[in-house]
Each structure stands twice: as structure tokens, then as C-alpha cells.
Design a protein around this motif. Structure first.
Motif, short mmCIF file in Angstrom:
data_model
loop_
_atom_site.label_atom_id
_atom_site.label_comp_id
_atom_site.label_asym_id
_atom_site.label_seq_id
_atom_site.Cartn_x
_atom_site.Cartn_y
_atom_site.Cartn_z
N VAL A 180 0.87 -1.17 0.00
CA VAL A 180 0.00 0.00 0.00
C VAL A 180 0.91 1.23 0.00
CG1 VAL A 180 -0.19 0.15 2.52
CG2 VAL A 180 -2.05 0.98 1.08
N ASP A 181 0.45 2.29 -0.63
CA ASP A 181 1.30 3.47 -0.81
C ASP A 181 1.86 4.01 0.51
OD1 ASP A 181 -0.47 5.01 -3.64
OD2 ASP A 181 1.03 3.41 -3.53
N SER A 182 1.06 3.94 1.56
CA SER A 182 1.46 4.56 2.82
C SER A 182 2.66 3.89 3.49
CB SER A 182 0.28 4.57 3.79
OG SER A 182 -0.17 3.27 4.04
N VAL A 183 3.03 2.68 3.05
CA VAL A 183 4.15 1.98 3.69
C VAL A 183 5.31 1.75 2.72
CG1 VAL A 183 2.52 0.83 5.23
CG2 VAL A 183 3.44 -0.43 3.27
N LYS A 184 5.15 2.14 1.47
CA LYS A 184 6.22 1.92 0.49
C LYS A 184 7.50 2.61 0.93
CE LYS A 184 3.47 1.16 -3.68
NZ LYS A 184 2.99 1.72 -4.98
N GLY A 185 8.59 1.88 0.83
CA GLY A 185 9.89 2.41 1.23
C GLY A 185 10.18 2.24 2.71
N ARG A 186 9.19 1.82 3.50
CA ARG A 186 9.39 1.64 4.94
C ARG A 186 9.19 0.18 5.37
NH1 ARG A 186 6.01 3.90 8.46
NH2 ARG A 186 4.20 3.93 7.06
N PHE A 187 8.27 -0.51 4.73
CA PHE A 187 7.96 -1.90 5.09
C PHE A 187 8.50 -2.84 4.01
CE2 PHE A 187 3.85 -1.23 7.80
CZ PHE A 187 4.52 -0.28 8.57
N THR A 188 8.90 -4.03 4.44
CA THR A 188 9.36 -5.06 3.51
C THR A 188 8.76 -6.40 3.91
OG1 THR A 188 11.47 -3.91 3.20
CG2 THR A 188 11.34 -6.21 2.49
N ILE A 189 8.08 -7.03 2.96
CA ILE A 189 7.54 -8.38 3.18
C ILE A 189 8.52 -9.38 2.58
CG2 ILE A 189 6.14 -8.34 1.07
CD1 ILE A 189 4.03 -10.00 2.59
N SER A 190 8.73 -10.47 3.29
CA SER A 190 9.64 -11.50 2.81
C SER A 190 9.19 -12.85 3.37
CB SER A 190 11.08 -11.20 3.25
OG SER A 190 11.19 -11.21 4.67
N ARG A 191 9.84 -13.91 2.93
CA ARG A 191 9.50 -15.22 3.47
C ARG A 191 10.76 -16.07 3.58
NH1 ARG A 191 6.42 -16.46 -2.09
NH2 ARG A 191 8.22 -17.26 -3.27
N ASP A 192 10.71 -16.99 4.51
CA ASP A 192 11.76 -17.98 4.70
C ASP A 192 11.13 -19.32 4.37
OD1 ASP A 192 13.46 -19.98 5.74
OD2 ASP A 192 14.27 -18.60 7.24
N ASN A 193 11.45 -19.84 3.21
CA ASN A 193 10.79 -21.07 2.75
C ASN A 193 11.11 -22.26 3.66
OD1 ASN A 193 9.80 -19.55 0.65
ND2 ASN A 193 11.32 -20.28 -0.83
N ALA A 194 12.32 -22.31 4.18
CA ALA A 194 12.71 -23.43 5.04
C ALA A 194 11.90 -23.44 6.33
CB ALA A 194 14.20 -23.36 5.35
N LYS A 195 11.55 -22.25 6.82
CA LYS A 195 10.79 -22.14 8.06
C LYS A 195 9.29 -21.99 7.80
CE LYS A 195 14.57 -20.07 10.71
NZ LYS A 195 15.02 -18.91 11.52
N ASN A 196 8.91 -21.91 6.52
CA ASN A 196 7.49 -21.73 6.16
C ASN A 196 6.90 -20.53 6.88
OD1 ASN A 196 5.50 -22.75 4.39
ND2 ASN A 196 4.42 -23.74 6.07
N THR A 197 7.66 -19.45 6.89
CA THR A 197 7.31 -18.25 7.66
C THR A 197 7.40 -17.02 6.76
OG1 THR A 197 8.09 -19.24 9.72
CG2 THR A 197 7.95 -16.84 9.65
N VAL A 198 6.46 -16.12 6.97
CA VAL A 198 6.45 -14.85 6.25
C VAL A 198 6.72 -13.74 7.25
CG1 VAL A 198 5.04 -13.27 4.86
CG2 VAL A 198 4.82 -15.75 4.56
N PHE A 199 7.48 -12.74 6.83
CA PHE A 199 7.87 -11.65 7.72
C PHE A 199 7.36 -10.32 7.18
CE2 PHE A 199 10.61 -14.32 10.16
CZ PHE A 199 11.17 -15.22 9.26
N LEU A 200 7.23 -9.37 8.09
CA LEU A 200 6.98 -7.99 7.71
C LEU A 200 7.95 -7.13 8.51
CD1 LEU A 200 5.23 -6.11 5.93
CD2 LEU A 200 3.80 -5.73 7.96
N GLN A 201 8.98 -6.64 7.85
CA GLN A 201 9.93 -5.73 8.48
C GLN A 201 9.39 -4.32 8.36
OE1 GLN A 201 12.95 -6.38 10.11
NE2 GLN A 201 12.84 -4.19 10.63
N MET A 202 9.20 -3.67 9.48
CA MET A 202 8.61 -2.33 9.51
C MET A 202 9.63 -1.36 10.08
SD MET A 202 4.75 -3.27 10.82
CE MET A 202 5.29 -3.68 12.46
#
Length: 114
Positions: free
Chosen positions: A60-82
Motif C-alpha cells: 500500500v502506498d502509505s508503507v512503500k519504502g518503509r515496510f518489507t515483506i519477505s519469506r523464509d521457505n525453510a521455516k514456512n514463515t512470512v515476515f513484515l519488516q517495519m
């Protein structure tokens, strides 16, 4: 059975950072479109970030450049770095996946103080 378990929320000062985690079970996260939503009282839940099967992302525009979504396939986990958090980021954050129905985690509270 699909289960999504969020963690990592908390209280942080404006300008600070948090990393949210979403541990998935019953699905393979890398083979699904995974999303982070947030909701504040009295407002509709809004999608914040999406990670596609390809690994592509959308924000969403309000978080672009500040938030990053990623995933660790080995851990089957998704992250949101804010990063560079603002008081207006205060909300309950939910991990979600759409399959035959939309599944939600229990949510994790993020509070950003000014």
C-alpha cells in the motif's frame, strides 16, 4: 488445517522498527500468495503488503519504502519488516492467505508512540 500464527508486535517509539512473523502450517507459504493486513478500531481492514508465489511484492502506498515483506521457505514463515514507524501505523496486524476461503491469524498489536 490451515493455521497462521503471528508474533513480533509491541510498543515502539516513532521512527523505530519492528519485525512481524507469520508461521504457517497446513499450507506451503511459498506456493501461496501471502498477505499482511492491518486494522484499527472503526475502520476496515486494509491490505498492507503482499508476496506472490514468484517472490514479487506489492505494498500500500502509505508503507512503500518503509515496510518489507519477505519469506523464509525453510521455516514456512512470512515476515513484515517495519522501519521508520509512524503513529498512524498503530493497528492490529494480521497475516492472511486466500485459498477456498480466506484464512486469518489471530493478529498482533503494533503500537507506535509519538
Amino acid at each position: 488445517q490451515v493455521q497462521l500464527v503471528e508474533s513480533g508486535g509491541g510498543l515502539v517509539q516513532a521512527g523505530g522498527s519492528l519485525r512481524l512473523s507469520c508461521a504457517a502450517s497446513g499450507i506451503i507459504a511459498s506456493m501461496n500468495v501471502m498477505e499482511w493486513y492491518r486494522q484499527v478500531p472503526g475502520k476496515q481492514r486494509e491490505v498492507v503488503a503482499t508476496i506472490f508465489i514468484s517472490g514479487g511484492t506489492n505494498y500500500v502506498d502509505s508503507v512503500k519504502g518503509r515496510f518489507t515483506i519477505s519469506r523464509d521457505n525453510a521455516k514456512n514463515t512470512v515476515f513484515l519488516q517495519m522501519n521508520s514507524l509512524k503513529p498512524e501505523d498503530t493497528a492490529v496486524y494480521y497475516c492472511s492467505v486466500l485459498r477456498n476461503i480466506r484464512y486469518w491469524g489471530q493478529g498482533t498489536q503494533v503500537t507506535v508512540s509519538s
